[in-house]
Design a protein around this motif. Structure first.
Motif, PDB file in Angstrom:
ATOM      1  N   GLN A  16       0.821  -1.204   0.000  1.00 56.48           N
ATOM      2  CA  GLN A  16       0.000   0.000   0.000  1.00 56.48           C
ATOM      3  C   GLN A  16       0.860   1.261   0.000  1.00 56.48           C
ATOM      4  OE1 GLN A  16      -2.530  -0.523   3.488  1.00 56.48           O
ATOM      5  NE2 GLN A  16      -4.316  -0.575   2.156  1.00 56.48           N
ATOM      6  N   ALA A  17       1.922   1.232   0.797  1.00 52.66           N
ATOM      7  CA  ALA A  17       2.806   2.396   0.876  1.00 52.66           C
ATOM      8  C   ALA A  17       3.529   2.621  -0.445  1.00 52.66           C
ATOM      9  CB  ALA A  17       3.815   2.209   2.006  1.00 52.66           C
ATOM     10  N   LEU A  18       4.042   1.542  -1.029  1.00 47.01           N
ATOM     11  CA  LEU A  18       4.837   1.660  -2.245  1.00 47.01           C
ATOM     12  C   LEU A  18       4.012   2.109  -3.444  1.00 47.01           C
ATOM     13  CD1 LEU A  18       7.008  -1.570  -1.893  1.00 47.01           C
ATOM     14  CD2 LEU A  18       7.791   0.780  -1.606  1.00 47.01           C
ATOM     15  N   LEU A  19       2.829   1.579  -3.571  1.00 49.26           N
ATOM     16  CA  LEU A  19       2.047   1.801  -4.782  1.00 49.26           C
ATOM     17  C   LEU A  19       1.026   2.929  -4.662  1.00 49.26           C
ATOM     18  CD1 LEU A  19       1.445  -1.921  -5.845  1.00 49.26           C
ATOM     19  CD2 LEU A  19       3.324  -0.380  -6.473  1.00 49.26           C
ATOM     20  N   LYS A  20       0.586   3.229  -3.420  1.00 52.68           N
ATOM     21  CA  LYS A  20      -0.491   4.216  -3.263  1.00 52.68           C
ATOM     22  C   LYS A  20      -0.200   5.293  -2.222  1.00 52.68           C
ATOM     23  CE  LYS A  20      -4.010   0.726  -4.390  1.00 52.68           C
ATOM     24  NZ  LYS A  20      -5.226   0.019  -3.881  1.00 52.68           N
ATOM     25  N   HIS A  21       0.946   5.209  -1.558  1.00 54.62           N
ATOM     26  CA  HIS A  21       1.249   6.131  -0.451  1.00 54.62           C
ATOM     27  C   HIS A  21       0.167   6.069   0.627  1.00 54.62           C
ATOM     28  CE1 HIS A  21       3.972   8.848  -3.151  1.00 54.62           C
ATOM     29  NE2 HIS A  21       4.631   7.837  -2.633  1.00 54.62           N
TER      30      HIS A  21
END
Length: 417
Positions: free
Chosen positions: A357-362
């Protein structure tokens, strides 16, 4: 440019952005640090712009401890040329390691030239960073250590004219706002001595291609370590590629790790530093096992980013999640290294949903930390202010972690070379 807006600090809400400056071999010689006001500070801009600019610079200088960068690395700081005649400001500057990045308008007087000589005696450099200044008489140009030329403001013919104008002076010529590989090749071939711009921290994405055997081994290792596989399984992968083993042990035994005893084998590494720490260094290996055309500055960028967000999380998240923050930083630029879309990399590594979630959507618990790091790299004052507020962090928190992360990454880079 946004980084040259004058403003006042309110509640110490001045944020520091950065951009590396590289030589012809793409080695970082220093960092330009930009003072970025929060939205509130910009709204309350002082009438006396020089006074406001001085307050911002004081805020930045207060964050710089002596010795925070290795010997020989420089810190470039934007300064209005009129401040060169302010003895109170000049007295604040630490001797050595600082380069004043000068812009603006001022009469070229004997007093100004004497101020330049005084700075040189204190080993404080001078960079002329304005097209108007570079057109000034030879008396000022002869005092400079660097000339900065915005490559976006000139066509090819004009750039060669500028370079010809500057050729007789000993100062190094810096091409700034180098945004693409094409820009870099042209400026390099034209004879510029140094370079800075978005390209060196984030090269343009290329089309997807197959990863090399060393990278395949490393992605396999990340999966094995991520699921806590047996040490023998992990060691078996390293035995297929002894070069990777040597590099990994070099990282683990670097001074930045601070281990009291030397690590000579993978089982020993697992016993001493654990799976999470080993995961960090295997991820770092991916930044040195890729294509040789990737700028070395990229490794320092990802190291700084990873350490930065880890430090930001120290007072906000439990220890295990702090470790995950570092991993988020390390994985966030693998799409560039592996020359494939990041979502494909994330899929291959089978990372936890919170990291994905962090990597792809912040998004999720880690996403805002990554977003804040990217805002600092892009010198985006508005995003820095907004995301820091969301995380409950002050500008002092952010700036302290930012500068500490740069210092840590520089110290580690000796072992990662």
């Amino acid at each position: 440019m946004a980084q040259r807006e004058d403003g006042v600090t309110m509640g110490n809400q001045t944020y520091i952005g950065r951009q590396p400056v590289l030589d012809r071999e793409r080695k970082i010689i220093g960092y330009e640090l930009f003072c970025q006001d929060s939205a509130e500070s910009m709204a309350a801009k002082a009438e006396d712009s020089l006074s406001a600019s001085a307050q911002i610079l004081v805020s930045l200088l207060n964050n710089l401890d002596s010795g925070w960068l290795p010997e020989g690395k420089l810190v470039f700081i934007n300064v209005d040329i009129a401040m060169m005649l302010d003895p109170d400001f000049l007295a604040l500057l630490p001797d050595g390691g600082i380069v004043l990045d000068i812009y603006g308008k001022a009469a070229i007087t004997p007093e100004l030239l004497a101020a330049c000589d005084g700075l040189r005696a204190r080993r404080i450099g001078l960079a002329l960073d304005d097209a108007g200044l570079i057109q000034e008489d030879d008396a000022l140009l002869g005092k400079a250590d660097f000339f900065k030329v915005d490559v976006n403001e000139h066509d090819a013919t004009q750039l060669f004219e500028v370079l010809g104008r500057l050729e007789k002076f000993p100062a190094r010529r810096v091409a700034k706002k180098v945004e693409t590989g094409r820009d870099f090749k042209f400026c390099h071939d034209a004879g510029f001595d140094c370079f800075q711009g978005y390209y060196f921290a984030r090269p343009e994405t290329v089309s997807e291609k197959a990863i090399n055997p060393g990278q395949m081994n490393l992605t396999e290792l990340l999966n094995l370590i991520g699921r806590n596989a047996e040490a023998a399984e992990i060691e078996a992968v390293f035995k297929r590629d002894p070069v990777l083993m040597v590099k990994l042990l070099g990282y683990i035994n670097s001074p930045a790790m601070g281990l009291s005893r030397k690590v000579t084998a993978i089982p020993q590494a697992l016993a001493l530093v654990g799976y999470r720490q080993l995961y960090r260094w295997v991820a770092l290996l991916l930044y040195t096992a890729g294509s040789s055309v990737i700028p070395p500055a990229l490794t320092l960028t990802v190291l700084t980013r990873s350490r930065f967000i880890e430090l930001l999380g120290k007072t906000k998240l439990p220890r295990q999640e702090q470790d995950n923050l570092f991993i988020v930083g390390m994985l966030s630029m693998l799409g560039i290294i592996l020359e494939t879309p990041l979502e494909h990399v994330v899929e291959k590594l089978h990372v936890p949903e919170s990291i994905s979630q962090a990597l792809l959507k912040h998004e999720g618990v880690y996403g805002p930390f990554l977003e804040l790091a990217e805002a600092c790299e892009n010198c985006d004052a508005q995003r820095m202010t907004e995301v820091a507020a969301r995380l409950g962090l002050t500008a002092e928190d952010v700036n302290g972690a930012h500068l500490a992360a740069i210092s840590w990454a520089e110290a580690l880079s000796g072992g990662a070379a």
